[in-house]
Design an enzyme around this catalytic site. Structure first.
Site, mmCIF file in Angstrom:
data_model
loop_
_atom_site.group_PDB
_atom_site.id
_atom_site.type_symbol
_atom_site.label_atom_id
_atom_site.label_comp_id
_atom_site.label_asym_id
_atom_site.label_seq_id
_atom_site.Cartn_x
_atom_site.Cartn_y
_atom_site.Cartn_z
ATOM 1 C CD GLN A 91 -0.728 -0.776 5.584
ATOM 2 O OE1 GLN A 91 -0.562 0.426 5.231
ATOM 3 N NE2 GLN A 91 0.246 -1.654 5.646
ATOM 4 C CB CYS A 107 3.699 4.340 8.355
ATOM 5 S SG CYS A 107 3.761 6.131 7.761
ATOM 6 N N PRO A 127 0.832 -1.313 0.175
ATOM 7 C CG PRO A 127 -0.123 -1.006 2.309
ATOM 8 C CD PRO A 127 0.625 -2.009 1.448
ATOM 9 C CG MET A 128 3.608 2.286 -1.975
ATOM 10 S SD MET A 128 4.550 2.288 -3.441
ATOM 11 C CE MET A 128 3.737 1.146 -4.587
ATOM 12 C CB ALA A 129 -0.223 7.466 0.958
ATOM 13 C CE LYS A 174 5.086 -3.285 3.417
ATOM 14 N NZ LYS A 174 5.723 -2.073 3.867
#
Length: 403
Positions: free
Chosen positions: A97, A128, A43-45, A170
């Site tokens: 996520q 993060c 997952p990438m913002a 994660k």
């Protein structure tokens, strides 16, 4: 305390399963889900929205995770958060996520997702390194408070279990090399019933700099033996993924920045894990076509052309990395605001240009230098969560309103 042993003291001899029908690894099992190609899109913002996930899914096989969403915003049913967890009808399995620092709120968010059948898999973010997250005690900072970590993961698993939705974790190695948490966190996650753990082999202090410590993935794989262990960090090519598996013995890989501007990387990964040497090497004409389709899908996702094209701008440098485009044209592509404008810019490219080779490969996206993690005052003084910290975390959760 955290595992503070120097990495170089461990000699790892990973065991990679023998090939079956030419496969490098068997399918990945996450609870009831079977992922034929053991590859996960991280997952990438601002990146892994429905449009980009579709491009990746059409290129290869795997599990494609939506952008991180905060638990409080989900519980409040914020419009942007509900958009983030929305999936296309043909997107299976659906993966989201969740981030949060309060067990009750995380549990409520997971229950909302699972009970309303909004996802088939839920990942919890403990990796993060961004200051606005870690200074609240969240993300990569949170596993340092071991009881809080256990409570959050347990709440999520308990909320999802009645609906048969697997929960995964994660995480990063820890806050810094003096405050490592990943081995203990992996065992806790396994103990409370998560379906898999993924390790980004950097600390929060590393941010995205330097080289990922793949030996830490091997150490986690040796420690956590009952559930799959996935490796993340510095997978820029299918060959990198194969090397990680060979070096660490991990059960699958998680790909983040390596696919930015290259959704076709998942075709390479699918081929590599199937035992094939076939790789995608697109010329500039093919890249331009993918950019155009990406933009159209973004308009469908956001429902507003100007917003969609603004969101596309960050992708331009990634897509055209290594191709002879010219600085002025690159700048213009990074400012497009309509599909018509994008068409004009693409039409002016040398679309017969072949794949440029190594110039188009390798690192992309943010890297930077190590950073001193932003943490709540006194966070490292104890592994236990004081009542004052507990109240502060609850207030931090309440202050989060976005997706």
């Amino acid at each position: 305390m955290g595992d503070n042993r120097p990495v170089q003291q461990l000699t790892v001899t990973p065991t990679v399963p023998p090939r079956v029908d030419g496969r490098v690894l068997p399918p990945l099992h996450i609870g009831p889900l079977t992922i034929d190609t053991p590859v996960v899109l991280a997952p990438m913002a601002g990146v892994t929205n429905a449009a980009f996930r579709r491009l990746c899914r059409e290129s290869g096989a795997g599990l494609y995770v939506a952008e991180m969403v905060t638990s409080r915003a989900l519980v409040e049913r914020g419009e942007e958060s509900m958009r983030i967890i929305a999936h296309e009808p043909d997107e299976k399995p659906r993966s989201v996520q969740v981030y949060g620092v309060d067990p009750v709120t995380v549990g409520a968010a997971v229950r909302l997702i699972a009970s309303e059948d909004r996802a088939d898999h839920i990942d919890l973010n403990f990796g993060c390194p961004v200051p606005k997250v870690t200074r609240r005690g969240g993300g990569a900072a949170l596993p340092w408070k071991r009881d809080l970590f256990r409570s959050i993961v347990s709440a999520a698993v308990d909320a999802a279990s009645p609906y048969g939705v697997p929960v995964t974790v994660k995480m990063r190695k820890g806050i810094d090399e003096d405050h490592l948490t990943y081995l203990e966190a992996g065992l806790v996650a396994q103990d409370v019933g998560v379906a898999a753990v993924a390790l980004h082999a950097r600390t929060a202090a590393d941010y995205y700099s330097g080289t990922a410590d793949w030996e830490a993935i091997a150490r986690l794989k040796e420690t956590v033996t009952d559930i799959p262990v996935l490796g993340n960090g510095d997978i820029w090519s299918a060959e990198d993924a194969l090397a990680m598996v060979a070096q660490t013995g991990c059960d699958g890989v998680v790909v983040g920045r390596g696919c930015q501007g290259r959704p076709w990387l998942f075709a390479d990964l699918a081929a590599a894990f199937a035992g094939s040497d076939e790789r995608r090497r697109p010329g500039l004409g093919e890249v331009a076509a993918v950019v155009r389709r990406h933009a159209v899908l973004m308009v469908e996702t956001f429902g507003e052309e100007s917003k969609a094209l603004r969101e596309m701008r960050k992708h331009m440098a990634w897509y055209f990395k290594g191709y002879v485009v010219g600085g002025e044209v690159r700048a213009q592509l990074g400012l497009v605001s309509t599909l018509a404008e994008l068409d004009d810019r693409l039409a002016g490219l040398d679309l017969d240009q072949p794949y440029p080779g190594v110039g188009a490969e390798g690192q992309r996206g943010r890297a930077g230098s190590p950073k001193r993690p932003s943490l709540p005052d006194g966070w490292l003084d104890s592994r236990d969560l004081s009542e004052s910290f507990r109240r502060a975390l609850h207030e931090a959760e309440l202050s989060v309103s976005g997706g």
